[in-house]
Design a protein around this motif. Structure first.
Motif, PDB file in Angstrom:
ATOM      1  N   ASP A   1       0.311  -1.202  -0.519  1.00  0.00           N
ATOM      2  CA  ASP A   1      -0.428  -0.312   0.024  1.00  0.00           C
ATOM      3  C   ASP A   1       1.080   1.265   0.331  1.00  0.00           C
ATOM      4  O   ASP A   1       0.210   2.221  -0.261  1.00  0.00           O
ATOM      5  N   SER A   2       1.093   1.030   0.651  1.00  0.00           N
ATOM      6  CA  SER A   2       2.785   1.935   0.674  1.00  0.00           C
ATOM      7  C   SER A   2       4.597   2.120   0.153  1.00  0.00           C
ATOM      8  O   SER A   2       4.795   1.033   0.597  1.00  0.00           O
ATOM      9  N   PRO A   3       5.353   2.613   0.157  1.00  0.00           N
ATOM     10  CA  PRO A   3       6.394   2.594  -0.448  1.00  0.00           C
ATOM     11  C   PRO A   3       7.562   1.913   1.108  1.00  0.00           C
ATOM     12  O   PRO A   3       7.230   2.533   2.351  1.00  0.00           O
ATOM     13  N   GLY A   4       8.247   1.424   1.149  1.00  0.00           N
ATOM     14  CA  GLY A   4       9.060   0.827   2.184  1.00  0.00           C
ATOM     15  C   GLY A   4       9.511  -0.657   2.101  1.00  0.00           C
ATOM     16  O   GLY A   4      10.000  -1.099   0.619  1.00  0.00           O
ATOM     17  N   ARG A   5       9.889  -1.110   3.016  1.00  0.00           N
ATOM     18  CA  ARG A   5      10.870  -2.876   3.214  1.00  0.00           C
ATOM     19  C   ARG A   5       9.504  -3.701   2.562  1.00  0.00           C
ATOM     20  O   ARG A   5       8.329  -3.925   3.116  1.00  0.00           O
ATOM     21  N   LEU A   6       9.813  -4.621   1.903  1.00  0.00           N
ATOM     22  CA  LEU A   6       8.559  -5.538   1.050  1.00  0.00           C
ATOM     23  C   LEU A   6       8.117  -6.355   2.569  1.00  0.00           C
ATOM     24  O   LEU A   6       6.951  -6.325   2.570  1.00  0.00           O
ATOM     25  N   ALA A   7       9.080  -6.923   3.406  1.00  0.00           N
ATOM     26  CA  ALA A   7       8.657  -8.045   4.300  1.00  0.00           C
ATOM     27  C   ALA A   7       7.498  -6.946   4.746  1.00  0.00           C
ATOM     28  O   ALA A   7       7.079  -7.742   6.005  1.00  0.00           O
ATOM     29  N   GLU A   8       8.156  -5.274   4.918  1.00  0.00           N
ATOM     30  CA  GLU A   8       6.331  -5.160   6.254  1.00  0.00           C
ATOM     31  C   GLU A   8       5.622  -3.803   5.794  1.00  0.00           C
ATOM     32  O   GLU A   8       4.948  -3.683   6.299  1.00  0.00           O
ATOM     33  N   VAL A   9       5.248  -3.979   4.275  1.00  0.00           N
ATOM     34  CA  VAL A   9       4.085  -3.736   3.884  1.00  0.00           C
ATOM     35  C   VAL A   9       3.045  -4.323   3.260  1.00  0.00           C
ATOM     36  O   VAL A   9       2.561  -3.883   2.503  1.00  0.00           O
ATOM     37  N   LEU A  10       4.094  -5.458   2.852  1.00  0.00           N
ATOM     38  CA  LEU A  10       3.589  -6.471   1.862  1.00  0.00           C
ATOM     39  C   LEU A  10       1.710  -6.569   2.476  1.00  0.00           C
ATOM     40  O   LEU A  10       2.657  -7.042   3.727  1.00  0.00           O
ATOM     41  N   ALA A  11       0.655  -7.269   1.586  1.00  0.00           N
ATOM     42  CA  ALA A  11      -0.428  -8.053   2.479  1.00  0.00           C
ATOM     43  C   ALA A  11      -0.697  -8.037   1.645  1.00  0.00           C
ATOM     44  O   ALA A  11      -0.636  -7.669   0.534  1.00  0.00           O
ATOM     45  N   VAL A  12      -1.325  -9.572   2.048  1.00  0.00           N
ATOM     46  CA  VAL A  12      -2.352 -10.364   0.940  1.00  0.00           C
ATOM     47  C   VAL A  12      -3.602 -10.435   1.380  1.00  0.00           C
ATOM     48  O   VAL A  12      -4.059 -10.185   2.538  1.00  0.00           O
ATOM     49  N   ARG A  13      -4.299  -9.589   0.041  1.00  0.00           N
ATOM     50  CA  ARG A  13      -5.962  -8.911   0.657  1.00  0.00           C
ATOM     51  C   ARG A  13      -6.637  -9.414  -0.717  1.00  0.00           C
ATOM     52  O   ARG A  13      -5.673 -10.346  -2.216  1.00  0.00           O
ATOM     53  N   GLU A  14      -8.040  -9.425  -0.649  1.00  0.00           N
ATOM     54  CA  GLU A  14      -8.991  -9.107  -1.694  1.00  0.00           C
ATOM     55  C   GLU A  14      -8.969  -7.657  -2.203  1.00  0.00           C
ATOM     56  O   GLU A  14      -8.920  -7.124  -2.050  1.00  0.00           O
TER      57      GLU A  14
ATOM     58  N   PHE B  50       0.340  -1.416  -4.867  1.00  0.00           N
ATOM     59  CA  PHE B  50       1.602  -1.572  -6.174  1.00  0.00           C
ATOM     60  C   PHE B  50       1.095  -3.012  -5.823  1.00  0.00           C
ATOM     61  O   PHE B  50       1.924  -3.561  -4.676  1.00  0.00           O
ATOM     62  N   ILE B  51       0.957  -3.902  -6.685  1.00  0.00           N
ATOM     63  CA  ILE B  51       1.321  -5.503  -6.830  1.00  0.00           C
ATOM     64  C   ILE B  51       2.717  -5.786  -7.091  1.00  0.00           C
ATOM     65  O   ILE B  51       3.078  -5.429  -8.700  1.00  0.00           O
ATOM     66  N   PRO B  52       3.544  -6.420  -7.051  1.00  0.00           N
ATOM     67  CA  PRO B  52       4.741  -6.369  -7.364  1.00  0.00           C
ATOM     68  C   PRO B  52       5.035  -7.903  -8.124  1.00  0.00           C
ATOM     69  O   PRO B  52       3.878  -8.374  -8.243  1.00  0.00           O
ATOM     70  N   GLY B  53       5.496  -8.305  -9.095  1.00  0.00           N
ATOM     71  CA  GLY B  53       5.807  -9.482  -9.232  1.00  0.00           C
ATOM     72  C   GLY B  53       6.528  -8.867 -11.138  1.00  0.00           C
ATOM     73  O   GLY B  53       4.795  -8.786 -11.554  1.00  0.00           O
TER      74      GLY B  53
END
Length: 342
Positions: A7-20, A61-64
């Motif tokens: 949802d915002s810039p930051g360390r990947l492990a800290e800002v990533l969330a899995v949701r609908e 942002f959705i990475p990958g």
């Protein structure tokens, strides 16, 4: 649909969330919707989520950037028989979601005989290694240095170079538990955690210096390797694993080597992305990824031979990706294989 979202810039492990999130919607003219099968985690995902490319990254942002999927539906102008075709969906991030919509011209057909777990890794490292060796290692070149030699791409470069009769010199950090994949492919491996490593590198490349240096580290290490590149040689910089740029001014030493900056994105968007837009045609009026497929042909050929393969260290479902990045499960060395279906 389910997606892994920053949802915002930051360390990947800290800002990533899995949701609908909302699904991609129906494909427009020249577009397809790809049902994702597998993806992986690359440094490019972490760097982008960090905000380093603020001018071209918007959040959420959705990475990958890498993965494989099956075309699920097509828009006007795309051949109906494209449905069900397995492809690499390139040109943008967004592979960490169940469905991805993109232009058909960005879809590279995957050979039927390559499993998903092999095809998933066909893009970033194998294609980068293949293009750099083709472009910067001319016939007759024998004295080559590769930094980050224990990395996946370091192993790929060693495979391709030994095919040309070149046994490169590797430069590594000396991280415990990490070693080059096949020591027989390296003439010498120099560890930068040992004092006097610059002298050992100098001795390994000889008085004339390296004809070609392939550097993805930058910083002090990259600068030192540059000083051991021959005056008429080529120093290729294609990554920044150290997080520190190369010295602004060329370090003292042999000097004079030509510096080339290789960016896979520039090649893919320049050479491949225009395919399907030439001669007045719309994206969907030509077979998906024709120009890109030409780039991938040697990669697929090597993968069929069992070469340029990527070791999988851990397998994780999309639902568990964020948790795994926060609390990595122990496993053998290798990359993360993300099963997007679960």
């Amino acid at each position: 649909m389910l997606a892994a979202v920053a949802d915002s810039p930051g360390r990947l492990a800290e800002v990533l969330a899995v949701r609908e999130v909302d699904g991609p919607g129906a494909p427009g003219a020249g577009e397809v919707v790809v049902r994702m099968l597998a993806s992986t985690v690359n440094p490019s995902d972490a760097v982008t989520v960090s905000g380093a490319y603020g001018s071209r990254t918007s959040f959420p942002f959705i990475p990958g950037f890498e993965g494989v999927g099956v075309i699920d539906s097509v828009g006007p102008g795309v051949p109906a028989d494209a449905v069900g075709r397995r492809v690499l969906p390139l040109g943008s991030a967004g592979n960490w979601q169940r469905y991805k919509r993109l232009g058909y011209s960005w879809c590279v057909p995957v050979p039927d005989d390559l499993p998903d777990e092999v095809a998933c890794f066909a893009y970033i490292n194998p294609l980068t290694a293949t293009l750099m060796v083709e472009r910067f290692c001319p016939p007759g070149a024998r004295n080559v240095v590769v930094t980050a030699a224990t990395s996946a791409i370091g192993g790929h470069l060693a495979e391709l170079l030994t095919d040309r009769g070149v046994t490169p010199v590797g430069v590594v950090r000396g991280t415990p538990g990490r070693a080059v994949a096949d020591p027989a492919r390296w003439r010498k491996v120099v560890r930068t955690d040992d004092g006097g490593w610059r002298d050992r590198l100098r001795a390994a490349v000889g008085p004339r210096g390296a004809e070609v240096a392939l550097d993805c580290v930058g910083g002090e290490t990259g600068g030192a390797v540059y000083t051991q590149t021959a005056a008429d040689g080529t120093f290729v910089h294609y990554g920044l694993l150290s997080g520190t740029p190369l010295p602004v001014e060329r370090p003292s030493g042999r000097g004079g080597a030509r510096v080339e900056f290789f960016r896979l994105r520039d090649t893919v968007h320049g050479d491949g992305g225009r395919d399907g837009e030439q001669d007045g045609e719309q994206d969907g009026e030509r077979d998906g990824g024709q120009g890109l497929s030409a780039l991938f042909a040697p990669v697929f050929a090597n993968l069929r031979r069992g070469r340029l393969r990527t070791a999988v260290g851990v397998r994780v479902g999309l639902t568990g990706l964020a948790d795994h990045l926060r609390n990595p499960a122990p496993g053998p060395p290798g990359k993360i294989l993300v099963d997007v279906r679960r």
